[in-house]
Design an enzyme around this catalytic site. Structure first.
Site, short mmCIF file in Angstrom:
data_model
loop_
_atom_site.label_atom_id
_atom_site.label_comp_id
_atom_site.label_asym_id
_atom_site.label_seq_id
_atom_site.Cartn_x
_atom_site.Cartn_y
_atom_site.Cartn_z
N ASP A 16 8.36 -3.72 0.16
CA ASP A 16 7.58 -1.88 0.09
C ASP A 16 8.19 -1.04 0.51
OD1 ASP A 16 5.14 -0.60 1.03
OD2 ASP A 16 6.26 -1.28 3.12
N ASP A 18 6.91 2.37 2.01
CA ASP A 18 7.14 3.14 3.71
C ASP A 18 6.82 1.96 5.30
OD1 ASP A 18 6.43 6.00 3.09
OD2 ASP A 18 6.49 4.78 0.98
N ASP A 192 4.67 -4.08 5.32
CA ASP A 192 4.74 -3.95 6.87
C ASP A 192 3.17 -3.36 7.17
OD1 ASP A 192 4.70 -1.25 5.91
OD2 ASP A 192 4.07 0.06 6.64
#
Length: 251
Positions: A16, A18, A192
């Site tokens: 991922d 961000d 996240d």
């Protein structure tokens, strides 16, 4: 929950963006990308013969921009866009979202702290600077969804997004695992947010490794504290895989 071991040369790495490779910021365009991020990804891409990809809610063009035109394999907008290395772009067909955008824009006009982000085939409503408006944002996005055929809502960290119902990070990883150079490798996924949980579940079902970045409940079996700790892991992985090669990434 323990930190992941270093990978072997048979792995495929999926990240991922961000909150994983870069720290979250108040708005999508104010992130700060560490200078060594692209260099580390480039080294690992070489060491793994190209089996490294970004799987993000951002469009592919933004990933290219923030990584200084490093041409990685990227699944953008949760898999709505897909590009293997420097090959052609593939996009899911999506009906017009203009009517849905009008509904969302009306709320943003009433509350300037909100941010509507148009993407190829998707719309995100960010409320990081107005968290008290979460319920209102969700209600408006559900209303807007009535004007968007074939779409679904996806909630993340202070954001709710309208995207194609077929586009998930798990589906994107599954598609990439059928492509060279990912085929027959062991997948590792780093993420996240709740938007990454489908990919965590998939890679672990395939015998791979899922790594949660930061706090929160998760299906992932491993965890790293933050993007800085991930960067340290990337540097160690690059050294482990012998990626310190004469060829270097140039911006």
């Amino acid at each position: 929950m323990k930190a992941p071991d270093l990978p072997g040369s048979e792995c495929a790495l999926f990240f991922d963006f961000d909150g994983t490779l870069v720290d979250l910021a108040p708005t999508p365009d104010t992130i700060a990308v560490l200078p060594r991020t692209a260099e580390l990804l480039f080294q690992l891409k070489l060491a793994l013969n190209g089996a490294l990809a970004i799987v993000s809610g951002r469009p592919v063009s933004e990933i290219d921009h923030y990584l200084h035109s490093l041409k990685l394999t990227v699944a953008g907008v949760h898999g709505t866009e897909l590009r293997v290395a420097d090959g052609p772009m593939r996009r899911m067909p999506v009906a017009s979202l203009d009517a849905a955008a009008v509904v969302i824009a009306r709320l943003c006009e009433q509350h300037p702290a909100l941010l509507m982000e148009r993407k190829p085939g998707a719309i995100a409503l960010h409320y990081r600077q107005a968290p008290a408006l979460e319920d209102m944002c969700l209600a408006v996005m559900e209303e807007a969804l009535l004007h968007a055929e074939g779409m679904a809502l996806l909630r993340g960290k202070f954001v709710v997004e309208m995207k194609p119902s077929r586009a998930t990070k798990a589906a994107a990883v599954h598609a990439l695992m059928d492509c060279k150079p990912f085929r027959l490798r062991r997948p590792w996924f780093f993420g996240d947010d709740v938007t990454d949980e489908s990919a965590f579940e998939l890679v672990q079902s395939m015998g791979g490794v899922a790594i949660k970045i930061g706090e929160g409940e998760t299906l992932a079996s491993h965890r790293l504290a933050n993007p800085a700790e991930l960067h340290d892991w990337l540097a160690a992985a690059a050294a482990q895989l012998g990626a310190q090669q004469p060829e270097r990434f140039s911006r």
